[in-house]
Motif scaffolding. Structure first.
Motif, PDB file in Angstrom:
ATOM      1  N   SER A 108       0.829  -1.187   0.000  1.00  0.00           N
ATOM      2  CA  SER A 108       0.000   0.000   0.000  1.00  0.00           C
ATOM      3  C   SER A 108       0.877   1.255   0.000  1.00  0.00           C
ATOM      4  O   SER A 108       0.635   2.207  -0.750  1.00  0.00           O
ATOM      5  CB  SER A 108      -0.889  -0.070   1.242  1.00  0.00           C
ATOM      6  N   ARG A 109       1.924   1.243   0.815  1.00  0.00           N
ATOM      7  CA  ARG A 109       2.799   2.419   0.902  1.00  0.00           C
ATOM      8  C   ARG A 109       3.697   2.550  -0.326  1.00  0.00           C
ATOM      9  O   ARG A 109       3.830   3.632  -0.894  1.00  0.00           O
ATOM     10  CB  ARG A 109       3.663   2.322   2.164  1.00  0.00           C
ATOM     11  N   LEU A 110       4.304   1.434  -0.719  1.00  0.00           N
ATOM     12  CA  LEU A 110       5.251   1.506  -1.840  1.00  0.00           C
ATOM     13  C   LEU A 110       4.581   1.959  -3.132  1.00  0.00           C
ATOM     14  O   LEU A 110       5.110   2.781  -3.865  1.00  0.00           O
ATOM     15  CB  LEU A 110       5.846   0.119  -2.090  1.00  0.00           C
ATOM     16  N   TYR A 111       3.394   1.393  -3.391  1.00  0.00           N
ATOM     17  CA  TYR A 111       2.749   1.650  -4.682  1.00  0.00           C
ATOM     18  C   TYR A 111       1.544   2.584  -4.576  1.00  0.00           C
ATOM     19  O   TYR A 111       0.836   2.791  -5.553  1.00  0.00           O
ATOM     20  CB  TYR A 111       2.335   0.318  -5.328  1.00  0.00           C
ATOM     21  N   GLN A 130      10.969  -3.431   8.931  1.00  0.00           N
ATOM     22  CA  GLN A 130      11.383  -2.131   8.385  1.00  0.00           C
ATOM     23  C   GLN A 130      10.188  -1.192   8.162  1.00  0.00           C
ATOM     24  O   GLN A 130      10.137  -0.099   8.695  1.00  0.00           O
ATOM     25  CB  GLN A 130      12.116  -2.363   7.057  1.00  0.00           C
ATOM     26  N   CYS A 131       9.237  -1.666   7.393  1.00  0.00           N
ATOM     27  CA  CYS A 131       8.092  -0.808   7.075  1.00  0.00           C
ATOM     28  C   CYS A 131       6.982  -1.099   8.089  1.00  0.00           C
ATOM     29  O   CYS A 131       5.915  -1.600   7.762  1.00  0.00           O
ATOM     30  CB  CYS A 131       7.628  -1.081   5.638  1.00  0.00           C
ATOM     31  N   VAL A 132       7.291  -0.779   9.347  1.00  0.00           N
ATOM     32  CA  VAL A 132       6.387  -1.128  10.455  1.00  0.00           C
ATOM     33  C   VAL A 132       5.224  -0.121  10.508  1.00  0.00           C
ATOM     34  O   VAL A 132       5.303   0.949   9.897  1.00  0.00           O
ATOM     35  CB  VAL A 132       7.177  -1.141  11.791  1.00  0.00           C
ATOM     36  N   ASN A 153       6.153   4.836  12.651  1.00  0.00           N
ATOM     37  CA  ASN A 153       7.557   5.215  12.455  1.00  0.00           C
ATOM     38  C   ASN A 153       8.365   4.183  11.667  1.00  0.00           C
ATOM     39  O   ASN A 153       9.336   3.623  12.178  1.00  0.00           O
ATOM     40  CB  ASN A 153       8.260   5.447  13.815  1.00  0.00           C
ATOM     41  N   PRO A 154       7.987   3.917  10.437  1.00  0.00           N
ATOM     42  CA  PRO A 154       8.808   3.008   9.623  1.00  0.00           C
ATOM     43  C   PRO A 154      10.202   3.602   9.422  1.00  0.00           C
ATOM     44  O   PRO A 154      10.370   4.823   9.475  1.00  0.00           O
ATOM     45  CB  PRO A 154       8.039   2.927   8.302  1.00  0.00           C
ATOM     46  N   ASN A 155      11.155   2.718   9.226  1.00  0.00           N
ATOM     47  CA  ASN A 155      12.553   3.151   9.133  1.00  0.00           C
ATOM     48  C   ASN A 155      12.873   3.631   7.711  1.00  0.00           C
ATOM     49  O   ASN A 155      13.654   3.023   6.981  1.00  0.00           O
ATOM     50  CB  ASN A 155      13.431   1.956   9.541  1.00  0.00           C
ATOM     51  N   CYS A 156      12.270   4.747   7.323  1.00  0.00           N
ATOM     52  CA  CYS A 156      12.380   5.222   5.936  1.00  0.00           C
ATOM     53  C   CYS A 156      13.796   5.687   5.596  1.00  0.00           C
ATOM     54  O   CYS A 156      14.256   5.496   4.473  1.00  0.00           O
ATOM     55  CB  CYS A 156      11.407   6.366   5.692  1.00  0.00           C
ATOM     56  N   GLN A 157      14.468   6.286   6.573  1.00  0.00           N
ATOM     57  CA  GLN A 157      15.785   6.856   6.255  1.00  0.00           C
ATOM     58  C   GLN A 157      16.778   5.784   5.834  1.00  0.00           C
ATOM     59  O   GLN A 157      17.716   6.059   5.097  1.00  0.00           O
ATOM     60  CB  GLN A 157      16.332   7.665   7.448  1.00  0.00           C
ATOM     61  N   ASN A 158      16.567   4.555   6.316  1.00  0.00           N
ATOM     62  CA  ASN A 158      17.469   3.465   5.914  1.00  0.00           C
ATOM     63  C   ASN A 158      16.783   2.500   4.961  1.00  0.00           C
ATOM     64  O   ASN A 158      17.114   1.325   4.931  1.00  0.00           O
ATOM     65  CB  ASN A 158      17.925   2.688   7.155  1.00  0.00           C
ATOM     66  N   CYS A 159      15.820   2.995   4.222  1.00  0.00           N
ATOM     67  CA  CYS A 159      15.056   2.085   3.363  1.00  0.00           C
ATOM     68  C   CYS A 159      15.596   2.113   1.934  1.00  0.00           C
ATOM     69  O   CYS A 159      15.806   3.178   1.349  1.00  0.00           O
ATOM     70  CB  CYS A 159      13.582   2.481   3.370  1.00  0.00           C
ATOM     71  N   LEU A 160      15.753   0.925   1.414  1.00  0.00           N
ATOM     72  CA  LEU A 160      16.221   0.732   0.034  1.00  0.00           C
ATOM     73  C   LEU A 160      15.317   1.396  -0.992  1.00  0.00           C
ATOM     74  O   LEU A 160      15.735   1.716  -2.086  1.00  0.00           O
ATOM     75  CB  LEU A 160      16.123  -0.765  -0.286  1.00  0.00           C
ATOM     76  N   SER A 196      11.619   5.480  -4.525  1.00  0.00           N
ATOM     77  CA  SER A 196      10.427   5.159  -5.317  1.00  0.00           C
ATOM     78  C   SER A 196       9.164   5.024  -4.474  1.00  0.00           C
ATOM     79  O   SER A 196       8.072   4.879  -5.014  1.00  0.00           O
ATOM     80  CB  SER A 196      10.659   3.859  -6.092  1.00  0.00           C
ATOM     81  N   CYS A 197       9.301   5.057  -3.147  1.00  0.00           N
ATOM     82  CA  CYS A 197       8.137   4.786  -2.291  1.00  0.00           C
ATOM     83  C   CYS A 197       7.086   5.888  -2.425  1.00  0.00           C
ATOM     84  O   CYS A 197       7.345   7.065  -2.150  1.00  0.00           O
ATOM     85  CB  CYS A 197       8.578   4.662  -0.835  1.00  0.00           C
ATOM     86  N   PHE A 198       5.887   5.500  -2.801  1.00  0.00           N
ATOM     87  CA  PHE A 198       4.806   6.461  -3.013  1.00  0.00           C
ATOM     88  C   PHE A 198       4.468   7.199  -1.713  1.00  0.00           C
ATOM     89  O   PHE A 198       4.379   8.424  -1.682  1.00  0.00           O
ATOM     90  CB  PHE A 198       3.555   5.735  -3.545  1.00  0.00           C
ATOM     91  N   ALA A 199       4.276   6.446  -0.641  1.00  0.00           N
ATOM     92  CA  ALA A 199       3.828   7.073   0.611  1.00  0.00           C
ATOM     93  C   ALA A 199       4.876   8.050   1.133  1.00  0.00           C
ATOM     94  O   ALA A 199       4.546   9.155   1.576  1.00  0.00           O
ATOM     95  CB  ALA A 199       3.538   5.998   1.651  1.00  0.00           C
ATOM     96  N   TYR A 200       6.136   7.658   1.057  1.00  0.00           N
ATOM     97  CA  TYR A 200       7.192   8.541   1.559  1.00  0.00           C
ATOM     98  C   TYR A 200       7.232   9.832   0.737  1.00  0.00           C
ATOM     99  O   TYR A 200       7.285  10.931   1.283  1.00  0.00           O
ATOM    100  CB  TYR A 200       8.549   7.825   1.503  1.00  0.00           C
ATOM    101  N   ASN A 201       7.184   9.679  -0.555  1.00  0.00           N
ATOM    102  CA  ASN A 201       7.346  10.845  -1.430  1.00  0.00           C
ATOM    103  C   ASN A 201       6.099  11.721  -1.527  1.00  0.00           C
ATOM    104  O   ASN A 201       6.159  12.830  -2.039  1.00  0.00           O
ATOM    105  CB  ASN A 201       7.812  10.390  -2.817  1.00  0.00           C
TER     106      ASN A 201
HETATM  107  S1  SF4 Z   1      10.290   4.388   2.495  1.00  0.00           S
HETATM  108 FE1  SF4 Z   1       8.301   3.508   2.103  1.00  0.00          FE
HETATM  109  S2  SF4 Z   1       8.657   1.297   1.994  1.00  0.00           S
HETATM  110 FE2  SF4 Z   1      10.440   2.222   2.961  1.00  0.00          FE
HETATM  111  S3  SF4 Z   1      10.011   2.077   5.137  1.00  0.00           S
HETATM  112 FE3  SF4 Z   1       9.330   4.098   4.458  1.00  0.00          FE
HETATM  113  S4  SF4 Z   1       7.169   3.796   3.992  1.00  0.00           S
HETATM  114 FE4  SF4 Z   1       8.076   1.768   4.088  1.00  0.00          FE
END
Ligand code: SF4
Length: 351
Positions: free
Chosen positions: A143-146, A188-190, A193-200, A204-209
């Motif tokens: 859901s978050r990635l796409y 990671q994507c809990v 507070n998902p660990n976005c700063q260290n996320c691969l 491209s992550c939709f929710a983050y961006n």
């Molecule tokens: S960047 Fe996106 S996929 Fe990565 S942890 Fe954050 S919300 Fe999850």
């Protein structure tokens, strides 16, 4: 360019937790672990998994076992229908399938207690089939990635997730992909507070961006819990007490309990004494009543149980008790499979 599935599997190989069911592709072990882990956290499920495999190392042993022994082992895990269904499925596999799990989704899903998630997990992990799993972790990651704003509570929503997963699942290692995406959601994507700063996948992550991490996945509608009022009677006769097995299609089927009077609201012992069942249990005899009442609230996914337990002593059980309840020695109560709620009461009162 490295594909999403390759990156994810690479992440998994460095970050996965060391869990016993990850060392095997044996469908029996995968099945046991997946059923235990439904509705159960890994830390809690781990001990149950070890004890389960020790007691029932293979499908034949499980099929031949006494259901009461299985339910006793399951005690505390909740959702006891999982254990009952496993017993039925083990018997089906030993009787009609030559002791072998089917190797494809469509046959697996016909077995009792095996739904979409478990069939997909077994087919992919044990038989290398491209059957994506969709659990809470996968739902959140996808859901978050796409940016998929669909509910998994509806079949149309599930279809959208499944279709996307089918596009990206590893063709070579679908089982590893499934385990990797679940682990990614768990570590990671809990939820908070998902660990976005260290996320691969940060780029491209939709929710983050789109600053939508708090909005995705869509929240589940709140479940209305039903309140139930259980009044247990711990009736002692010398060193013995009386129990019955729950036979109805209700929570805790086949588990043991003390005589129970269920009411629609919390009531006092004086009111309980007017109940029909009380009259059957005691007739004209007056039990010796311990005035201390034990109370406990027990929360299940759809029900809130408000329990009271009353201790009563009798000199002689009447016909009704002898015909409808099983007399057991108090020091043997621990051998019976009982709901967690009663296990706590028993520890509190008897031990
Ligand atoms: S960047 Fe996106 S996929 Fe990565 S942890 Fe954050 S919300 Fe999850």
């Amino acid at each position: 360019m490295t594909s999403f599935s390759e990156s994810l599997i690479g992440w998994y190989s460095h970050n996965k937790r060391d869990l016993p069911w990850r060392d095997t592709k044996n469908p029996y072990n995968i099945w046991v672990s997946e059923i235990i882990l439904q509705q159960t956290r890994v830390n809690q499920g781990l001990n149950y998994y070890y004890r389960f495999i020790e007691k029932f190392p293979d499908i034949q042993t499980l099929a031949k076992s006494d259901i009461n022994v299985l339910l006793k082992l399951w005690q505390g895990l909740g959702y006891y229908s999982r254990a009952r269904n496993m017993h039925v499925t083990a018997q089906e596999i030993t009787k009609n399938l030559n002791n072998k799990f089917p190797s494809n989704y469509n046959e697996l899903i016909k077995l009792k207690g095996i739904g979409d998630y478990t069939a997909s997990a077994i087919a992919s992990i044990s038989f290398n089939k491209q059957t994506p799993v969709l659990d809470g972790n996968v739902f959140r990651v996808m859901s978050r990635l796409y940016g998929i704003a669909e509910s998994t509570q509806t079949s149309s929503g599930k279809k959208v997730f499944k279709e996307k997963l089918l596009e990206i699942i590893s063709k070579k290692e679908p089982g590893t992909f499934n385990q990797a995406i679940m682990e990614f959601g768990a570590l990671q994507c809990v939820p908070n507070n998902p660990n976005c700063q260290n996320c691969l996948f940060i780029k491209s992550c939709f929710a983050y961006n789109n600053d939508m991490i708090r909005d995705l996945p869509l929240k589940k509608p709140k479940i209305n819990q039903k309140d139930r009022y259980f009044n247990y009677l711990l009736i002692t006769h010398g060193n013995a007490t009386f129990v019955e097995q729950r036979m109805k299609n209700d929570i805790w089927k086949l588990l043991y309990q003390f005589p129970l009077i269920e009411t629609t609201k919390k009531i006092s012992l004086v009111e309980i004494m007017k109940d029909k069942k009380w009259k059957s249990l005691f007739g004209s005899i007056e039990p010796e009543i311990d005035l201390k009442v034990f109370e406990k609230k027990h929360i299940l996914s759809h029900q809130k149980i408000h329990a009271q337990l009353f201790k009563l002593k009798i000199n002689k059980p009447n016909e009704y008790i002898l015909n409808n309840y099983k007399m057991v020695q108090i020091d043997e109560l621990h051998t019976l499979g009982v709901p967690r709620l009663l296990e706590i009461f028993i520890k509190q009162i008897i031990n």
